[in-house]
Design an enzyme around this catalytic site. Structure first.
Site, PDB file in Angstrom:
ATOM      1  N   ALA A 144      41.789  48.252  48.369  1.00  0.00           N
ATOM      2  CA  ALA A 144      41.816  47.202  49.396  1.00  0.00           C
ATOM      3  C   ALA A 144      41.452  45.841  48.825  1.00  0.00           C
ATOM      4  O   ALA A 144      42.000  44.817  49.259  1.00  0.00           O
ATOM      5  CB  ALA A 144      40.863  47.566  50.533  1.00  0.00           C
ATOM      6  N   TYR A 145      40.542  45.809  47.862  1.00  0.00           N
ATOM      7  CA  TYR A 145      40.178  44.516  47.276  1.00  0.00           C
ATOM      8  C   TYR A 145      41.372  43.897  46.566  1.00  0.00           C
ATOM      9  O   TYR A 145      41.706  42.725  46.785  1.00  0.00           O
ATOM     10  CB  TYR A 145      39.007  44.687  46.304  1.00  0.00           C
ATOM     11  CG  TYR A 145      38.591  43.388  45.641  1.00  0.00           C
ATOM     12  CD1 TYR A 145      38.080  42.341  46.401  1.00  0.00           C
ATOM     13  CD2 TYR A 145      38.720  43.219  44.263  1.00  0.00           C
ATOM     14  CE1 TYR A 145      37.704  41.142  45.797  1.00  0.00           C
ATOM     15  CE2 TYR A 145      38.346  42.034  43.657  1.00  0.00           C
ATOM     16  CZ  TYR A 145      37.841  41.006  44.424  1.00  0.00           C
ATOM     17  OH  TYR A 145      37.480  39.808  43.832  1.00  0.00           O
TER      18      TYR A 145
END
Length: 334
Positions: A144-145
């Site tokens: 997700a980052y």
């Protein structure tokens, strides 16, 4: 490097964070007034003590442009850097927050903006070897980052317009003095005996001392071409194990000897991620794919573009940075 004559006042997000604090020191030391976005009284105290002017607000405030009044430039350093399972808060901060910050800067009449991104936007779990800025963003980011930061880059660059220039920099493995993020976690993990090398740790990594991050930001603000991305690092890569060992030594800690196979760690991250998703976060994986991609394989970057177009070169060597950390750790507290 002298600060730009064009920028006498700049607006900074993430001012109370590790990178932000050092950017305040860097620019105020050169006579630039810094207005720092702060969300709490404590953050306001931190940035004010460093010489910045706090402006209370949030990345998504509709009146953010008011805080930018009188500024010529923006540095966007705020980010949700969690390497775990994706959250709506991370999307809100990294994507929607970036959109509002840059749109507000344009509306406020700022002429330049630097978005601080990360090499993580390119990570998918495979080695990244001597990558240049034209390396494509992966179809399946590591986590997700990587996903939210990659989209944030796209948003920031898409908002560039005549009279509003946008430049992106991507440092890798930020470290050095005043580190309240990676180094304390690394030291605690080593001290508890939980740290182990991945396949012996004998692979290369690029790193970026915090002073070199600040120099890269300043160069990008002064000389960066709108719409362009620049890698910023300490120069030549270093063996991951050697560098981590040296970092730990600055804190009086010995590096571990134990090692775990890379394939086992990748399998753990893959299965653990699936279980996290199926349980909606109730079950926690011991390592995420994002963490694996960041620290378990070679990630090295080519900074030729920054050297050529920005006139960038590291202002502190890796050896000088390590010596500085060691001196700070052994200095008697007052």
């Amino acid at each position: 490097m002298e600060s730009s004559t064009m920028t006498s006042r700049l607006f900074l997000t993430g001012g109370s964070g590790y990178v932000g604090r050092n950017l305040i020191r860097h620019f105020t030391a050169r006579g630039t007034e810094v207005v720092a976005l702060t969300r709490s009284a404590r953050s306001a105290e931190v940035v004010q003590a460093l010489g910045a002017v706090p402006w209370m607000g949030d990345l998504l405030d509709a009146n953010l442009a008011d805080g930018m009044s009188g500024c010529q430039a923006l540095i966007h350093a705020a980010a949700d850097t969690s390497h775990g399972r994706g959250t709506t808060q991370q999307v809100r901060t990294n994507l929607e927050g970036t959109r509002n910050v840059f749109a507000s800067a344009h509306a406020a009449g700022l002429s330049r903006a630097v978005h601080i991104s990360s090499e993580s936007v390119l990570l998918d779990g495979q080695p990244l070897i001597n990558a240049s800025e034209d390396h494509p963003l992966p179809r399946r980011p590591a986590g997700a980052y990587s996903h939210t930061k990659g989209n944030a880059e796209r948003v920031a660059l898409s908002l560039a317009a005549p009279g509003f220039e946008v430049v992106v920099i991507r440092p890798r493995f930020v470290w050095g003095r005043d580190d309240t993020t990676a180094l304390p976690h690394l030291a605690a993990t080593a001290a508890s005996g939980q740290l182990a090398w991945i396949d012996g740790g004998h692979y290369r990594t690029s790193t970026t001392h915090i002073a070199n991050v600040c120099e890269g930001v300043a160069r990008a603000l002064d000389r960066g071409r709108s719409g362009e991305v620049y890698f910023i690092t300490d120069g030549a890569p270093v063996e991951f194990r050697s560098f981590i060992t040296s970092l730990l030594e600055t804190q009086g800690l010995e590096a571990p000897q134990k090692s775990v196979p890379r394939w086992l760690l990748r399998s753990t991250a893959t299965v653990g991620g699936l279980l996290e998703d199926l349980s909606r976060g109730r079950l926690k994986s011991p390592i995420s794919l994002q963490e694996f991609a960041t620290m378990a394989v070679e990630v090295t970057l080519d900074i030729t573009k920054a050297r050529t177009e920005l006139g960038y070169s590291p202002v502190i060597t890796r050896e000088e940075g390590l010596a500085e950390l060691k001196a700070a750790a052994t200095r008697p507290s007052r």
